[in-house]
Motif scaffolding. Structure first.
Motif, PDB file in Angstrom:
ATOM      1  N   GLU A 140     -45.994 -14.570   2.414  1.00 33.64           N
ATOM      2  CA  GLU A 140     -45.283 -13.977   1.279  1.00 33.64           C
ATOM      3  C   GLU A 140     -46.065 -14.043  -0.036  1.00 33.64           C
ATOM      4  OE1 GLU A 140     -44.212 -18.303   1.527  1.00 33.64           O
ATOM      5  OE2 GLU A 140     -44.328 -16.681   2.985  1.00 33.64           O
ATOM      6  N   SER A 141     -47.272 -14.547  -0.004  1.00 32.67           N
ATOM      7  CA  SER A 141     -48.051 -14.765  -1.224  1.00 32.67           C
ATOM      8  C   SER A 141     -48.383 -13.491  -1.985  1.00 32.67           C
ATOM      9  CB  SER A 141     -49.325 -15.534  -0.910  1.00 32.67           C
ATOM     10  OG  SER A 141     -48.991 -16.814  -0.438  1.00 32.67           O
ATOM     11  N   HIS A 142     -48.570 -12.376  -1.290  1.00 32.14           N
ATOM     12  CA  HIS A 142     -48.879 -11.128  -1.983  1.00 32.14           C
ATOM     13  C   HIS A 142     -47.748 -10.780  -2.936  1.00 32.14           C
ATOM     14  CE1 HIS A 142     -49.251  -6.511  -1.955  1.00 32.14           C
ATOM     15  NE2 HIS A 142     -50.037  -6.984  -2.881  1.00 32.14           N
ATOM     16  N   ASP A 143     -46.513 -10.838  -2.449  1.00 32.24           N
ATOM     17  CA  ASP A 143     -45.365 -10.517  -3.301  1.00 32.24           C
ATOM     18  C   ASP A 143     -45.224 -11.512  -4.444  1.00 32.24           C
ATOM     19  OD1 ASP A 143     -44.717  -8.267  -1.837  1.00 32.24           O
ATOM     20  OD2 ASP A 143     -43.330  -9.350  -0.528  1.00 32.24           O
ATOM     21  N   ILE A 144     -45.453 -12.788  -4.185  1.00 29.06           N
ATOM     22  CA  ILE A 144     -45.341 -13.811  -5.232  1.00 29.06           C
ATOM     23  C   ILE A 144     -46.424 -13.598  -6.287  1.00 29.06           C
ATOM     24  CG2 ILE A 144     -45.555 -16.288  -5.708  1.00 29.06           C
ATOM     25  CD1 ILE A 144     -44.198 -16.713  -2.926  1.00 29.06           C
ATOM     26  N   ALA A 145     -47.645 -13.336  -5.852  1.00 35.44           N
ATOM     27  CA  ALA A 145     -48.743 -13.095  -6.794  1.00 35.44           C
ATOM     28  C   ALA A 145     -48.452 -11.848  -7.625  1.00 35.44           C
ATOM     29  CB  ALA A 145     -50.060 -12.943  -6.047  1.00 35.44           C
ATOM     30  N   ARG A 146     -47.948 -10.818  -6.986  1.00 33.63           N
ATOM     31  CA  ARG A 146     -47.617  -9.573  -7.701  1.00 33.63           C
ATOM     32  C   ARG A 146     -46.549  -9.828  -8.755  1.00 33.63           C
ATOM     33  NH1 ARG A 146     -47.753  -3.716  -6.406  1.00 33.63           N
ATOM     34  NH2 ARG A 146     -45.896  -2.795  -7.288  1.00 33.63           N
ATOM     35  N   GLN A 147     -45.501 -10.570  -8.394  1.00 37.23           N
ATOM     36  CA  GLN A 147     -44.437 -10.892  -9.354  1.00 37.23           C
ATOM     37  C   GLN A 147     -44.973 -11.729 -10.514  1.00 37.23           C
ATOM     38  OE1 GLN A 147     -40.969 -12.607  -7.467  1.00 37.23           O
ATOM     39  NE2 GLN A 147     -41.215 -11.237  -5.711  1.00 37.23           N
ATOM     40  N   PHE A 148     -45.798 -12.714 -10.207  1.00 33.33           N
ATOM     41  CA  PHE A 148     -46.366 -13.571 -11.252  1.00 33.33           C
ATOM     42  C   PHE A 148     -47.174 -12.734 -12.242  1.00 33.33           C
ATOM     43  CE2 PHE A 148     -50.042 -15.994 -12.801  1.00 33.33           C
ATOM     44  CZ  PHE A 148     -49.386 -16.985 -13.521  1.00 33.33           C
ATOM     45  N   LEU A 149     -48.067 -11.911 -11.728  1.00 30.99           N
ATOM     46  CA  LEU A 149     -48.904 -11.089 -12.612  1.00 30.99           C
ATOM     47  C   LEU A 149     -48.051 -10.102 -13.411  1.00 30.99           C
ATOM     48  CD1 LEU A 149     -51.908 -10.496 -10.215  1.00 30.99           C
ATOM     49  CD2 LEU A 149     -51.853 -11.970 -12.247  1.00 30.99           C
ATOM     50  N   TYR A 150     -47.052  -9.525 -12.785  1.00 33.23           N
ATOM     51  CA  TYR A 150     -46.149  -8.602 -13.463  1.00 33.23           C
ATOM     52  C   TYR A 150     -45.463  -9.294 -14.639  1.00 33.23           C
ATOM     53  CZ  TYR A 150     -42.215  -5.373 -14.108  1.00 33.23           C
ATOM     54  OH  TYR A 150     -41.294  -4.505 -14.636  1.00 33.23           O
ATOM     55  N   HIS A 151     -45.016 -10.520 -14.436  1.00 27.75           N
ATOM     56  CA  HIS A 151     -44.325 -11.242 -15.498  1.00 27.75           C
ATOM     57  C   HIS A 151     -45.274 -11.794 -16.563  1.00 27.75           C
ATOM     58  CE1 HIS A 151     -40.250 -10.791 -14.131  1.00 27.75           C
ATOM     59  NE2 HIS A 151     -40.702 -10.933 -12.893  1.00 27.75           N
ATOM     60  N   MET A 152     -46.557 -11.739 -16.339  1.00 33.79           N
ATOM     61  CA  MET A 152     -47.541 -12.086 -17.366  1.00 33.79           C
ATOM     62  C   MET A 152     -47.694 -10.942 -18.378  1.00 33.79           C
ATOM     63  SD  MET A 152     -48.963 -15.133 -17.000  1.00 33.79           S
ATOM     64  CE  MET A 152     -50.520 -14.961 -17.848  1.00 33.79           C
ATOM     65  N   ILE A 153     -47.276  -9.753 -17.990  1.00 28.88           N
ATOM     66  CA  ILE A 153     -47.359  -8.569 -18.853  1.00 28.88           C
ATOM     67  C   ILE A 153     -46.232  -8.628 -19.875  1.00 28.88           C
ATOM     68  CG2 ILE A 153     -47.198  -6.034 -18.873  1.00 28.88           C
ATOM     69  CD1 ILE A 153     -48.231  -6.204 -15.907  1.00 28.88           C
ATOM     70  N   ASP A 154     -46.506  -8.205 -21.099  1.00 32.76           N
ATOM     71  CA  ASP A 154     -45.473  -8.160 -22.135  1.00 32.76           C
ATOM     72  C   ASP A 154     -44.276  -7.361 -21.619  1.00 32.76           C
ATOM     73  OD1 ASP A 154     -46.934  -9.634 -23.950  1.00 32.76           O
ATOM     74  OD2 ASP A 154     -47.705  -7.875 -25.016  1.00 32.76           O
ATOM     75  N   GLY A 159     -42.505  -1.658 -17.680  1.00 34.05           N
ATOM     76  CA  GLY A 159     -42.076  -0.394 -17.066  1.00 34.05           C
ATOM     77  C   GLY A 159     -43.220   0.590 -16.952  1.00 34.05           C
ATOM     78  N   ASP A 160     -43.989   0.741 -18.024  1.00 31.44           N
ATOM     79  CA  ASP A 160     -45.138   1.653 -18.008  1.00 31.44           C
ATOM     80  C   ASP A 160     -46.169   1.212 -16.975  1.00 31.44           C
ATOM     81  OD1 ASP A 160     -44.011   3.178 -20.032  1.00 31.44           O
ATOM     82  OD2 ASP A 160     -45.153   2.175 -21.625  1.00 31.44           O
ATOM     83  N   VAL A 161     -46.433  -0.086 -16.920  1.00 35.19           N
ATOM     84  CA  VAL A 161     -47.408  -0.608 -15.962  1.00 35.19           C
ATOM     85  C   VAL A 161     -46.910  -0.387 -14.534  1.00 35.19           C
ATOM     86  CG1 VAL A 161     -48.523  -2.703 -15.090  1.00 35.19           C
ATOM     87  CG2 VAL A 161     -48.437  -2.267 -17.556  1.00 35.19           C
ATOM     88  N   ALA A 162     -45.648  -0.679 -14.285  1.00 34.22           N
ATOM     89  CA  ALA A 162     -45.088  -0.489 -12.937  1.00 34.22           C
ATOM     90  C   ALA A 162     -45.215   0.967 -12.498  1.00 34.22           C
ATOM     91  CB  ALA A 162     -43.638  -0.946 -12.899  1.00 34.22           C
TER      92      ALA A 162
END
Length: 175
Positions: A140-154, A159-162
């Motif tokens: 499950e690390s891919h999803d966790i890493a993706r969420q972590f990096l996403y939440h590092m974004i302002d 929304g724009d990045v997603a």
């Protein structure tokens, strides 16, 4: 590495309380970024290019017909900084600039076959590093890493990045 605890006595690498500085994660991000960019940096040096060239080439190859104004917003750089890098990429045949179909003042960017080839080489170098890291982690690390990096974004930029990263790669629509 999952069994290594970097944060002086905190459980599972997390700060003991929310006020504690996660220095381990701060430093790991520095070192991860250093190594994540090292492979492409070496490849780019062969052409006399740097990280700015890489970023431009990456987003233009992933988004054929990208407007210069949209690229400026993605990269959050000045027109002057982009102009220097873009000029070199255009002159050396990695990117094409075309006028917009409705507004001829608008500039649309396309990677040439040469640009696509270099962008793919750089992406592959970084993808190899990510695949190696994820292979050493639980499924499950891919999803966790993706969420972590996403939440590092302002938050106001998420929304724009997603929307940008969740689009499938576009096909080329210009020469």
């Amino acid at each position: 590495m999952a069994d290594v605890n970097f944060s002086q006595g905190a459980k599972q690498g997390q700060p003991a309380n929310s006020m504690e500085i996660p220095i381990d994660l701060i430093e790991l991000l520095f070192f991860a970024y250093r190594d994540f960019t090292a492979d492409p940096d070496a490849a780019l040096a062969e052409f006399g290019f740097g990280r700015a060239h890489h970023r431009v080439l990456h987003f233009v190859s992933r988004n054929p017909g990208l407007r210069v104004t949209d690229l400026l917003a993605i990269l959050k750089i000045t027109k002057q900084s982009l102009a220097r890098v873009l000029k070199q990429l255009v002159e050396e045949g990695y990117i094409l600039q075309e006028p917009g179909p409705q507004d001829r003042r608008e500039r649309l960017l396309f990677a040439t076959a040469k640009g696509e080839q270099l962008a793919a080489r750089l992406t592959d170098l970084q993808a190899q590093r990510i695949r190696r890291a994820l292979a050493a982690m639980p499924a499950e690390s891919h999803d966790i890493a993706r969420q972590f990096l996403y939440h590092m974004i302002d938050p106001d930029q998420r929304g724009d990045v997603a929307r940008l990263i969740d689009r499938p790669a576009q096909t080329r629509v210009s020469p």
